[in-house]
Design a protein around this motif. Sequence first.
Motif, PDB file in Angstrom:
ATOM      1  N   ILE A   1      42.072  38.147  38.824  1.00 51.60           N
ATOM      2  CA  ILE A   1      41.403  38.241  37.528  1.00 51.60           C
ATOM      3  C   ILE A   1      39.926  38.461  37.833  1.00 51.60           C
ATOM      4  CG2 ILE A   1      40.772  37.049  35.411  1.00 51.60           C
ATOM      5  CD1 ILE A   1      43.893  36.051  37.273  1.00 51.60           C
ATOM      6  N   LEU A   2      39.428  39.627  37.415  1.00 48.00           N
ATOM      7  CA  LEU A   2      38.072  40.029  37.764  1.00 48.00           C
ATOM      8  C   LEU A   2      37.199  40.152  36.520  1.00 48.00           C
ATOM      9  CD1 LEU A   2      40.155  42.365  39.477  1.00 48.00           C
ATOM     10  CD2 LEU A   2      38.236  41.866  40.974  1.00 48.00           C
ATOM     11  N   SER A   3      35.932  39.907  36.706  1.00 47.42           N
ATOM     12  CA  SER A   3      34.956  40.059  35.628  1.00 47.42           C
ATOM     13  C   SER A   3      33.843  40.977  36.116  1.00 47.42           C
ATOM     14  CB  SER A   3      34.373  38.703  35.235  1.00 47.42           C
ATOM     15  OG  SER A   3      33.376  38.849  34.250  1.00 47.42           O
ATOM     16  N   VAL A   4      33.437  41.894  35.256  1.00 52.26           N
ATOM     17  CA  VAL A   4      32.358  42.820  35.601  1.00 52.26           C
ATOM     18  C   VAL A   4      31.179  42.561  34.669  1.00 52.26           C
ATOM     19  CG1 VAL A   4      31.657  45.217  35.813  1.00 52.26           C
ATOM     20  CG2 VAL A   4      33.987  44.567  36.409  1.00 52.26           C
ATOM     21  N   GLN A   5      30.060  42.190  35.222  1.00 49.01           N
ATOM     22  CA  GLN A   5      28.840  41.956  34.452  1.00 49.01           C
ATOM     23  C   GLN A   5      27.657  42.583  35.182  1.00 49.01           C
ATOM     24  OE1 GLN A   5      28.445  37.761  33.731  1.00 49.01           O
ATOM     25  NE2 GLN A   5      30.107  37.694  32.232  1.00 49.01           N
ATOM     26  N   ASN A   6      26.913  43.402  34.457  1.00 50.51           N
ATOM     27  CA  ASN A   6      25.752  44.088  35.019  1.00 50.51           C
ATOM     28  C   ASN A   6      26.121  44.918  36.243  1.00 50.51           C
ATOM     29  OD1 ASN A   6      24.073  42.812  33.076  1.00 50.51           O
ATOM     30  ND2 ASN A   6      23.901  40.997  34.395  1.00 50.51           N
ATOM     31  N   GLY A   7      27.324  45.505  36.175  1.00 52.34           N
ATOM     32  CA  GLY A   7      27.757  46.372  37.263  1.00 52.34           C
ATOM     33  C   GLY A   7      28.291  45.637  38.474  1.00 52.34           C
ATOM     34  N   THR A   8      28.343  44.313  38.428  1.00 52.07           N
ATOM     35  CA  THR A   8      28.836  43.519  39.556  1.00 52.07           C
ATOM     36  C   THR A   8      30.209  42.958  39.242  1.00 52.07           C
ATOM     37  OG1 THR A   8      26.575  42.894  40.136  1.00 52.07           O
ATOM     38  CG2 THR A   8      28.359  41.568  41.084  1.00 52.07           C
ATOM     39  N   GLU A   9      31.157  43.163  40.160  1.00 51.68           N
ATOM     40  CA  GLU A   9      32.534  42.689  39.976  1.00 51.68           C
ATOM     41  C   GLU A   9      32.713  41.353  40.678  1.00 51.68           C
ATOM     42  OE1 GLU A   9      36.352  45.323  39.856  1.00 51.68           O
ATOM     43  OE2 GLU A   9      36.152  44.603  41.915  1.00 51.68           O
ATOM     44  N   THR A  10      33.215  40.374  39.935  1.00 55.08           N
ATOM     45  CA  THR A  10      33.418  39.028  40.474  1.00 55.08           C
ATOM     46  C   THR A  10      34.873  38.623  40.315  1.00 55.08           C
ATOM     47  OG1 THR A  10      31.164  38.411  39.820  1.00 55.08           O
ATOM     48  CG2 THR A  10      32.684  36.614  40.350  1.00 55.08           C
TER      49      THR A  10
END
Length: 279
Positions: free
Chosen positions: A247-256
């Motif tokens: 399960i990934l989250s993308v914020q400000n172009g950064t994938e976590t």
Amino acid sequence: MYRFIPQKKRSKLRVICGVIVYSCLRYFLWFKYRKLFASVEKIPALDAEKQFPYVVFSHSVPVFRNLSKEDCDLQQGKVHNLSIAVRKVDKTVVKPGQIFSYWKLIGNPTRLKGYKKGMMLINGKPSAKIGGGLCALSNFIYWMTLHSPLTVIERFRHSYDVFPDSNRTQPFGSGATCVYNYRDLMIKNETEAVFLLKVWIENDRLQGQWRSTIQFTEHYQVYQKDHWITAEIGGAYMRHNTLYRKILSVQNGTETVLRDEKITENHALMMYPPFLENR
């Protein structure tokens, strides 16, 4: 370690009685908790996109396989059956706390309802059965659901691995077998959003979307781990793996990566030679 244990032969009477018992239990479940199950709503296409503006996941697969002439004839019936079943589940609305039940929506696929003989795998071999081919739709919905916040609460794995990995685009074991009505695919909405399932056939492809009233920032990556093959008694081979998803989250172009969770284990009897021949 998982080992293949050949199933004991059961009498025809015992099999029939077992099917009746489990089918009755399913009907009882549907009746007792009928208010919990999702239903199809008559929503015009444009209104559906307005009411459910966010596409959670979309997918598309061919409805025909490159098989023998005889099997291709069965596939014509399969596609006909899919065209009926698709209309039964298209525009299913799943509200918070509700459950999507594959067979409750589709019903018993009988000849009287327009279903024809299509391809159905029995003991790993293609056979002609009324309503054959509907596993393609349950496989499809299951795969889409793995890429959504929805929760799969009932799914049965395929017992046979029928086709080699040539041109395979999804991991082995990423489908959901179905047998009316005691082997179902059930999906629960444990979020605060309302979901809409859209499925249709176009240009010889089965296409679909999970749409939502809320935009989710997470997305999902389904992958295979721990894949292995074992030699069994009598010259048979079993294929095994585990499916996981990130399960990934993308914020400000950064994938976590938020979580990496196990989905399921698969164990299937191989219906083709597991090793390539020397050329």
